[in-house]
Design an enzyme around this catalytic site. Structure first.
Site, PDB file in Angstrom:
ATOM      1  N   GLU A 267       0.824  -1.205   0.000  1.00 37.78           N
ATOM      2  CA  GLU A 267       0.000   0.000   0.000  1.00 37.78           C
ATOM      3  C   GLU A 267       0.862   1.260   0.000  1.00 37.78           C
ATOM      4  OE1 GLU A 267      -2.796   1.999  -0.773  1.00 37.78           O
ATOM      5  OE2 GLU A 267      -3.769   0.271   0.163  1.00 37.78           O
ATOM      6  N   ASP A 271       1.342   3.963  -3.153  1.00 35.06           N
ATOM      7  CA  ASP A 271       0.949   5.360  -2.985  1.00 35.06           C
ATOM      8  C   ASP A 271       2.094   6.309  -3.290  1.00 35.06           C
ATOM      9  OD1 ASP A 271      -1.557   4.518  -2.261  1.00 35.06           O
ATOM     10  OD2 ASP A 271      -1.321   4.904  -0.124  1.00 35.06           O
ATOM     11  N   SER A 507      -6.755   2.171  -4.552  1.00 33.78           N
ATOM     12  CA  SER A 507      -5.478   2.577  -3.972  1.00 33.78           C
ATOM     13  C   SER A 507      -4.515   3.066  -5.051  1.00 33.78           C
ATOM     14  CB  SER A 507      -4.827   1.402  -3.227  1.00 33.78           C
ATOM     15  OG  SER A 507      -5.575   1.042  -2.098  1.00 33.78           O
TER      16      SER A 507
END
Length: 598
Positions: A267, A271, A507
């Site tokens: 994650e 990002d 995401s």
């Protein structure tokens, strides 16, 4: 003595207070030691909230003479914080009862207390809990409902850090990309109408018309916010990513909160790599949170200086912010109170000129409230913060299978990795949905927040278009519709722990849209104008002035989750829809509209 920094999710305070969301993946194993310490936070009752909301809407309305006239953090606090004696009284009470590290932030108090002190103050017994799946995660929590002390109860809105057993996200869906391209061809993306090629930064730039080698204003910034156990990207992975994709090295200027670079998670890596690559030379912040949305939003609202754009690839259903049966809540009141308080913090942030973006979810219309697609009573669920009217909610698209008749396929030949593995060439976006993708983009209507005026025309056009809708008893059509916009969310190439992975999810799209907003901010800063701040009214006004500012996504639906398909959900259609919002951004006409604003 060791200090355990606690993961917190939420709590709604009444007398006695209700337990907050308690994920059943946690197991209680023994009483916490009396000298162990607990970090907690007390949110105080605020004032002038009608003025706060009206002022934010005014400075965010592109037709207003006050557009862009944002406030300082101190001015916002002067408006909403209780009288000074209130916070002083609460802080003094905590100090008198054995707490330390007390921070008075005017409308909330941070404090640390020994287990012994916390048990006495809140009338609880504190235990050690371990997570059944993520074995390295341990927290101290109460085993029963806490009570707010009578002496300060009239001043307290919510409390966090005492009773919550948080939900830990599993991260974006991924598959390993093997070094040998023949291996990659043997394990392609799921079969279906999607382009099987990888997405790299050049894919995004060409698809949305984003210029490369963009020289940002020196004050342009983008923050990637992470929660729970996701605390790290690996700096050397950024170098590998830059080399493999042929893009500039991402400029991470500040890490806030716990940071564990030796244990990068997907994650955080996703990002930073795609938010940073899209924002190009912008200053990138990486912010990890010991807690959930209230902890983050209250801290961000008080941070000076603060990043101008924040992307949050996180969410959980609105009614499950405090889950009945697990959290002993009644009628969803605790969840609604928590959502309301965080929305106030989001308004404070917006009034400072900061843009907030959040993922619309990866489980389609069923959402995390119905991930098995079996619920008959409530087959559709929402997400928070993605359904908040005070954030820009971002859905996901994917590229359709390439067509031989496409006259202008995407050219990623300048990305070295695309010379080894096939990269996407299609230019047609459709709804990102399983089983063609690893996830299905979320969308629908908020449980709690009424439909804001800035989106009413677009949303009502959808509701009255004749498109097939779910049974009206399953959603409130008069509430806030989400998402607002969308971006690619399938087959992103990332490098994590020196391994190449392909990932799917909102995401992916949220940090990319955040990067685009950062570029738009750069133009305004270069021209002596304010940042965009709360951008939703501008996005819908831009669409009303010229629908071509967005690429309309008219193919697909969000009936499925990551693993199953339900019999109801929302359909993509012309204009705004509860699947992909207004569509994906077309950078050049969007920039032209932004240039026309004061």
């Amino acid at each position: 003595m060791r200090v355990l920094l606690l993961l917190v999710f939420l709590v709604f305070c009444v007398i006695p207070a209700a337990l907050s969301f308690r994920d059943t993946n946690w197991s209680k194993y023994n009483r916490a030691g009396k000298k162990e310490t607990v970090d907690f936070r007390i949110a105080l009752n605020q004032r002038n909230l009608d003025v706060l909301e009206n002022t934010l809407l005014d400075v965010s309305n592109p037709e207003s003479v006050n557009y862009g006239k944002h406030w300082t953090s101190e001015q916002v606090a002067d408006l909403v914080a209780p009288e000074p004696y209130v916070s002083k009284k609460v802080a003094n009470y905590l100090k008198k009862n054995g707490c330390h590290n007390i921070e008075n932030h005017r409308d909330y108090i941070k404090a640390t207390g020994s287990v012994d002190s916390v048990e006495k103050i809140f009338s609880v017994e504190m235990y050690n809990y371990k997570h059944n799946i993520k074995s390295d995660q341990a927290i101290i929590r109460s085993s029963e409902t806490y009570q707010v002390p009578f002496e300060i109860s009239q001043y307290v809105h919510i409390v966090s850090g005492i009773s919550e057993l948080p939900h830990l996200k599993s991260g974006p869906k991924s598959q390993r990309l093997r070094p040998n391209p023949k291996d990659f061809q043997a394990t392609p993306a799921p079969a279906g109408p999607a382009d099987p090629g990888m997405v790299v930064p050049q894919t995004i730039q060409q698809l949305y018309g984003i210029p490369s080698n963009y020289q940002n204003n020196q004050n342009t910034s983008l923050c990637l916010a992470e929660f729970a156990a996701d605390r790290s990207y690996q700096p050397k992975d950024l170098k590998t990513f830059a080399a493999k994709t042929g893009t500039p090295l991402i400029n991470v200027v500040k890490n806030v909160g716990p940071f564990q670079p030796t244990q990068p998670d997907l994650e955080s890596t996703l990002d930073v790599q795609y938010g940073g690559a899209t924002a190009q030379t912008a200053d990138v912040w990486f912010w990890t949170v010991n807690g959930w949305m209230y902890e983050f939003s209250s801290d961000l609202a008080a941070t000076v200086p603060a990043p101008y754009v924040v992307s949050m690839s996180w969410g959980w259903p609105e009614p499950l912010q405090c889950q009945q049966g697990i959290g002993n809540c009644t009628d969803g009141e605790s969840s609604q109170e928590y959502v309301n308080r965080v929305n106030i913090e989001f308004q404070k942030i917006g009034l400072r000129g900061i843009t907030l973006l959040a993922s619309s979810g990866d489980q389609g219309a069923p959402g995390d409230g119905n991930p098995s697609c079996t619920s008959r009573d409530q087959p559709i669920s929402t997400i928070f913060p993605g359904a908040s009217p005070w954030v820009t909610s971002v859905g996901a698209t994917m590229l359709a299978a390439p067509s031989a008749s496409n006259p202008n396929p995407i050219d990623t030949s300048d990305a070295p990795v695309c010379g080894i593995h096939a990269c996407a060439t299609s230019t047609q976006e459709v709804t990102c949905s399983s089983p063609s993708a690893l996830i299905t983009t979320g969308g629908g209507f908020s449980n709690y927040s009424p439909q804001p005026a800035w989106q009413s025309k677009a949303v009502n056009a959808y509701l009255n278009s004749g498109v097939v809708l779910p049974n009206k008893k399953f959603f409130n059509a008069s509430n806030r519709g989400f998402p607002d916009v969308s971006g690619l969310g399938h087959n992103y190439y990332i490098v994590a722990a020196d391994q190449m992975n392909l990932v799917d999810g909102t995401s992916c799209s949220s940090p990319v849209i955040g990067g685009i907003v950062a570029l738009l901010n750069s133009y305004r800063l270069d021209n002596g104008k304010s940042t965009l701040g709360f951008i939703n009214p501008v996005l819908y006004a831009a669409y009303a002035s010229n629908p071509a500012i967005f690429n309309d996504i008219t193919v697909g639906n969000n009936y499925c989750t990551e693993s199953c398909c339900a019999t109801t959900g929302f359909l993509a259609t012309k204009g705004w829809d509860a699947v992909t919002g207004l569509g994906s951004p077309n950078f050049k006409p969007l920039l032209s509209y932004i240039q026309s604003l004061n």
